[in-house]
Design an enzyme around this catalytic site. Structure first.
Site, PDB file in Angstrom:
ATOM      1  N   LYS A  69      -2.966  18.789   2.450  1.00 33.84           N
ATOM      2  CA  LYS A  69      -2.293  18.538   1.175  1.00 33.84           C
ATOM      3  C   LYS A  69      -2.864  19.453   0.084  1.00 33.84           C
ATOM      4  O   LYS A  69      -3.900  20.104   0.284  1.00 33.84           O
ATOM      5  CB  LYS A  69      -2.449  17.052   0.826  1.00 33.84           C
ATOM      6  CG  LYS A  69      -1.781  16.127   1.861  1.00 33.84           C
ATOM      7  CD  LYS A  69      -1.909  14.655   1.462  1.00 33.84           C
ATOM      8  CE  LYS A  69      -1.270  13.759   2.514  1.00 33.84           C
ATOM      9  NZ  LYS A  69      -1.306  12.318   2.105  1.00 33.84           N
ATOM     10  N   TYR A  79       8.675  12.304   3.492  1.00 35.38           N
ATOM     11  CA  TYR A  79       8.211  10.952   3.169  1.00 35.38           C
ATOM     12  C   TYR A  79       9.371   9.962   3.061  1.00 35.38           C
ATOM     13  O   TYR A  79       9.233   8.915   2.425  1.00 35.38           O
ATOM     14  CB  TYR A  79       7.378  10.972   1.882  1.00 35.38           C
ATOM     15  CG  TYR A  79       5.952  11.446   2.108  1.00 35.38           C
ATOM     16  CD1 TYR A  79       5.106  10.796   3.002  1.00 35.38           C
ATOM     17  CD2 TYR A  79       5.443  12.540   1.404  1.00 35.38           C
ATOM     18  CE1 TYR A  79       3.806  11.229   3.209  1.00 35.38           C
ATOM     19  CE2 TYR A  79       4.137  12.986   1.609  1.00 35.38           C
ATOM     20  CZ  TYR A  79       3.325  12.315   2.509  1.00 35.38           C
ATOM     21  OH  TYR A  79       2.035  12.742   2.714  1.00 35.38           O
ATOM     22  N   PHE A  91       4.755   4.009  -4.434  1.00 39.12           N
ATOM     23  CA  PHE A  91       3.996   5.264  -4.530  1.00 39.12           C
ATOM     24  C   PHE A  91       4.822   6.497  -4.148  1.00 39.12           C
ATOM     25  O   PHE A  91       4.303   7.607  -4.164  1.00 39.12           O
ATOM     26  CB  PHE A  91       2.719   5.190  -3.674  1.00 39.12           C
ATOM     27  CG  PHE A  91       2.951   4.970  -2.201  1.00 39.12           C
ATOM     28  CD1 PHE A  91       3.272   6.026  -1.341  1.00 39.12           C
ATOM     29  CD2 PHE A  91       2.830   3.698  -1.648  1.00 39.12           C
ATOM     30  CE1 PHE A  91       3.473   5.818   0.011  1.00 39.12           C
ATOM     31  CE2 PHE A  91       3.031   3.475  -0.280  1.00 39.12           C
ATOM     32  CZ  PHE A  91       3.363   4.557   0.545  1.00 39.12           C
ATOM     33  N   ARG A 130      -5.123  11.319  14.305  1.00 43.18           N
ATOM     34  CA  ARG A 130      -5.196  10.222  13.329  1.00 43.18           C
ATOM     35  C   ARG A 130      -6.639   9.713  13.234  1.00 43.18           C
ATOM     36  O   ARG A 130      -7.119   9.356  12.160  1.00 43.18           O
ATOM     37  CB  ARG A 130      -4.268   9.071  13.735  1.00 43.18           C
ATOM     38  CG  ARG A 130      -2.784   9.381  13.674  1.00 43.18           C
ATOM     39  CD  ARG A 130      -2.201   9.430  12.286  1.00 43.18           C
ATOM     40  NE  ARG A 130      -2.363   8.221  11.512  1.00 43.18           N
ATOM     41  CZ  ARG A 130      -1.780   8.020  10.325  1.00 43.18           C
ATOM     42  NH1 ARG A 130      -0.981   8.947   9.795  1.00 43.18           N
ATOM     43  NH2 ARG A 130      -1.987   6.922   9.649  1.00 43.18           N
ATOM     44  N   THR A 141      -6.107   5.583   5.675  1.00 42.97           N
ATOM     45  CA  THR A 141      -5.452   5.983   4.429  1.00 42.97           C
ATOM     46  C   THR A 141      -6.285   5.601   3.203  1.00 42.97           C
ATOM     47  O   THR A 141      -6.438   6.393   2.273  1.00 42.97           O
ATOM     48  CB  THR A 141      -4.065   5.299   4.328  1.00 42.97           C
ATOM     49  OG1 THR A 141      -3.393   5.431   5.575  1.00 42.97           O
ATOM     50  CG2 THR A 141      -3.238   5.910   3.223  1.00 42.97           C
ATOM     51  N   ARG A 164     -11.082  12.181   5.882  1.00 44.80           N
ATOM     52  CA  ARG A 164     -10.923  11.413   4.638  1.00 44.80           C
ATOM     53  C   ARG A 164     -12.219  10.701   4.261  1.00 44.80           C
ATOM     54  O   ARG A 164     -12.579  10.632   3.088  1.00 44.80           O
ATOM     55  CB  ARG A 164      -9.773  10.425   4.794  1.00 44.80           C
ATOM     56  CG  ARG A 164      -8.396  11.101   4.788  1.00 44.80           C
ATOM     57  CD  ARG A 164      -7.309  10.151   5.265  1.00 44.80           C
ATOM     58  NE  ARG A 164      -5.960  10.670   5.051  1.00 44.80           N
ATOM     59  CZ  ARG A 164      -4.860  10.051   5.469  1.00 44.80           C
ATOM     60  NH1 ARG A 164      -4.947   8.912   6.144  1.00 44.80           N
ATOM     61  NH2 ARG A 164      -3.679  10.579   5.230  1.00 44.80           N
ATOM     62  N   ASN A 193      -5.667  12.351  -0.425  1.00 42.61           N
ATOM     63  CA  ASN A 193      -6.486  12.088   0.758  1.00 42.61           C
ATOM     64  C   ASN A 193      -6.420  13.229   1.773  1.00 42.61           C
ATOM     65  O   ASN A 193      -6.571  13.021   2.978  1.00 42.61           O
ATOM     66  CB  ASN A 193      -6.123  10.734   1.365  1.00 42.61           C
ATOM     67  CG  ASN A 193      -4.649  10.669   1.735  1.00 42.61           C
ATOM     68  OD1 ASN A 193      -3.947  11.673   1.664  1.00 42.61           O
ATOM     69  ND2 ASN A 193      -4.192   9.502   2.137  1.00 42.61           N
ATOM     70  N   HIS A 242      -2.092  14.957   5.930  1.00 44.96           N
ATOM     71  CA  HIS A 242      -1.048  14.129   6.545  1.00 44.96           C
ATOM     72  C   HIS A 242      -1.077  14.363   8.041  1.00 44.96           C
ATOM     73  O   HIS A 242      -1.234  15.500   8.484  1.00 44.96           O
ATOM     74  CB  HIS A 242       0.344  14.510   6.018  1.00 44.96           C
ATOM     75  CG  HIS A 242       1.428  13.947   6.893  1.00 44.96           C
ATOM     76  ND1 HIS A 242       1.894  12.670   6.738  1.00 44.96           N
ATOM     77  CD2 HIS A 242       2.062  14.454   7.993  1.00 44.96           C
ATOM     78  CE1 HIS A 242       2.797  12.424   7.688  1.00 44.96           C
ATOM     79  NE2 HIS A 242       2.918  13.488   8.463  1.00 44.96           N
ATOM     80  N   GLU A 297       9.250  15.336  12.110  1.00 43.77           N
ATOM     81  CA  GLU A 297       8.499  16.148  11.145  1.00 43.77           C
ATOM     82  C   GLU A 297       8.406  17.612  11.604  1.00 43.77           C
ATOM     83  O   GLU A 297       8.548  18.534  10.788  1.00 43.77           O
ATOM     84  CB  GLU A 297       7.102  15.551  10.932  1.00 43.77           C
ATOM     85  CG  GLU A 297       7.162  14.220  10.171  1.00 43.77           C
ATOM     86  CD  GLU A 297       5.867  13.423  10.190  1.00 43.77           C
ATOM     87  OE1 GLU A 297       4.818  13.972  10.602  1.00 43.77           O
ATOM     88  OE2 GLU A 297       5.890  12.244   9.782  1.00 43.77           O
TER      89      GLU A 297
HETATM   90  N1  UDP Z   1      -0.069   6.771  -0.640  1.00 41.85           N
HETATM   91  C1  UDP Z   1      -0.338   6.497  -1.968  1.00 41.85           C
HETATM   92  N2  UDP Z   1      -0.580   5.198  -2.342  1.00 41.85           N
HETATM   93  C2  UDP Z   1      -0.549   4.173  -1.444  1.00 41.85           C
HETATM   94  C3  UDP Z   1      -0.289   4.460  -0.088  1.00 41.85           C
HETATM   95  C4  UDP Z   1      -0.048   5.769   0.282  1.00 41.85           C
HETATM   96  O1  UDP Z   1      -0.353   7.393  -2.806  1.00 41.85           O
HETATM   97  O2  UDP Z   1      -0.781   3.020  -1.841  1.00 41.85           O
HETATM   98  C5  UDP Z   1       0.184   8.154  -0.224  1.00 41.85           C
HETATM   99  C6  UDP Z   1      -1.024   8.779   0.489  1.00 41.85           C
HETATM  100  O3  UDP Z   1      -1.121  10.144   0.129  1.00 41.85           O
HETATM  101  C7  UDP Z   1      -0.645   8.613   1.950  1.00 41.85           C
HETATM  102  C8  UDP Z   1       0.869   8.827   1.897  1.00 41.85           C
HETATM  103  O4  UDP Z   1       1.284   8.212   0.673  1.00 41.85           O
HETATM  104  O5  UDP Z   1      -1.322   9.552   2.759  1.00 41.85           O
HETATM  105  C9  UDP Z   1       1.652   8.222   3.050  1.00 41.85           C
HETATM  106  O6  UDP Z   1       1.268   6.881   3.238  1.00 41.85           O
HETATM  107  P1  UDP Z   1       0.976   6.315   4.709  1.00 41.85           P
HETATM  108  O7  UDP Z   1       0.871   4.841   4.597  1.00 41.85           O
HETATM  109  O8  UDP Z   1       1.978   6.876   5.663  1.00 41.85           O
HETATM  110  O9  UDP Z   1      -0.486   6.883   5.034  1.00 41.85           O
HETATM  111  P2  UDP Z   1      -0.994   7.991   6.073  1.00 41.85           P
HETATM  112  O10 UDP Z   1      -0.075   7.951   7.263  1.00 41.85           O
HETATM  113  O11 UDP Z   1      -0.978   9.308   5.345  1.00 41.85           O
HETATM  114  O12 UDP Z   1      -2.395   7.578   6.408  1.00 41.85           O
HETATM  115 MG    MG Z   2       1.988   8.055   7.378  1.00 41.08          MG
END
Ligand code: UDP
Ligand code: MG
Length: 135
Positions: A9, A49, A57, A85, A91, A102, A112, A115, A126
């Site tokens: 990111k 997204y 968010f 992952r 996250t 992270r 964070n 992705h 994707e």
């Molecule tokens: N995100 C955020 N606030 C939240 C949850 C997610 O800004 O409360 C953002 C964060 O950058 C995250 C992305 O949205 O990586 C996608 O969310 P997801 O739950 O898919 O998390 P990831 O798969 O990236 O761990």
């Molecule tokens: Mg995700």
């Protein structure tokens, strides 16, 4: 053989962590098959997204991804989705373990660093979105 889409990111690019992050996946033995530095379009990021469109968010994370260039990558390997992952970490900053990307480098739920696709189906869509010509 499984494939996944990983994206560093804008915070990772701005902070000079591209090499560090890519190196972790390389050292794990995952195979890098595509890598680009791109300034993504709003259309692409909103589609990326799309599963989060109704979340509070959504606008924030889309705006953040558009705030600077990102590094898009595709990786290949056995169980590459689950393995990547794990290397990324959770996250939420309170849940991301030390030793993960992270956990070691981020204290923000939004900024964070990375992705990673979370399922075979999402990886396929994707990769098709970001790399329509990848065979
Ligand atoms: N995100 C955020 N606030 C939240 C949850 C997610 O800004 O409360 C953002 C964060 O950058 C995250 C992305 O949205 O990586 C996608 O969310 P997801 O739950 O898919 O998390 P990831 O798969 O990236 O761990
Ligand atoms: Mg995700």
């Amino acid at each position: 053989m499984e494939r996944t889409f990983l994206m560093i990111k804008p915070d990772g690019v701005r902070r000079g962590l591209v090499g560090e992050i890519v190196a972790r996946f390389e050292r794990k033995g995952l195979k890098l098959i595509a890598l680009d530095l791109v300034h993504a379009s709003r259309e692409t990021v909103e589609a990326h997204y799309g599963v989060h469109r109704e979340k509070p968010f959504f606008a924030g994370v889309v705006g953040f991804i558009l705030s600077g260039p990102v590094v898009t990558t595709v990786w290949e390997g056995d169980e590459v989705i689950a393995i990547s992952r794990k290397l990324m970490g959770a996250t939420k900053p309170t849940e991301a373990n030390p030793g993960t990307i992270r956990g070691d480098y981020s204290n923000s739920v939004e900024q964070n660093l990375i992705h990673g696709s979370d399922s075979v189906e999402n990886a396929a869509s994707e990769i098709a979105l970001w790399y329509p010509n990848l065979v």
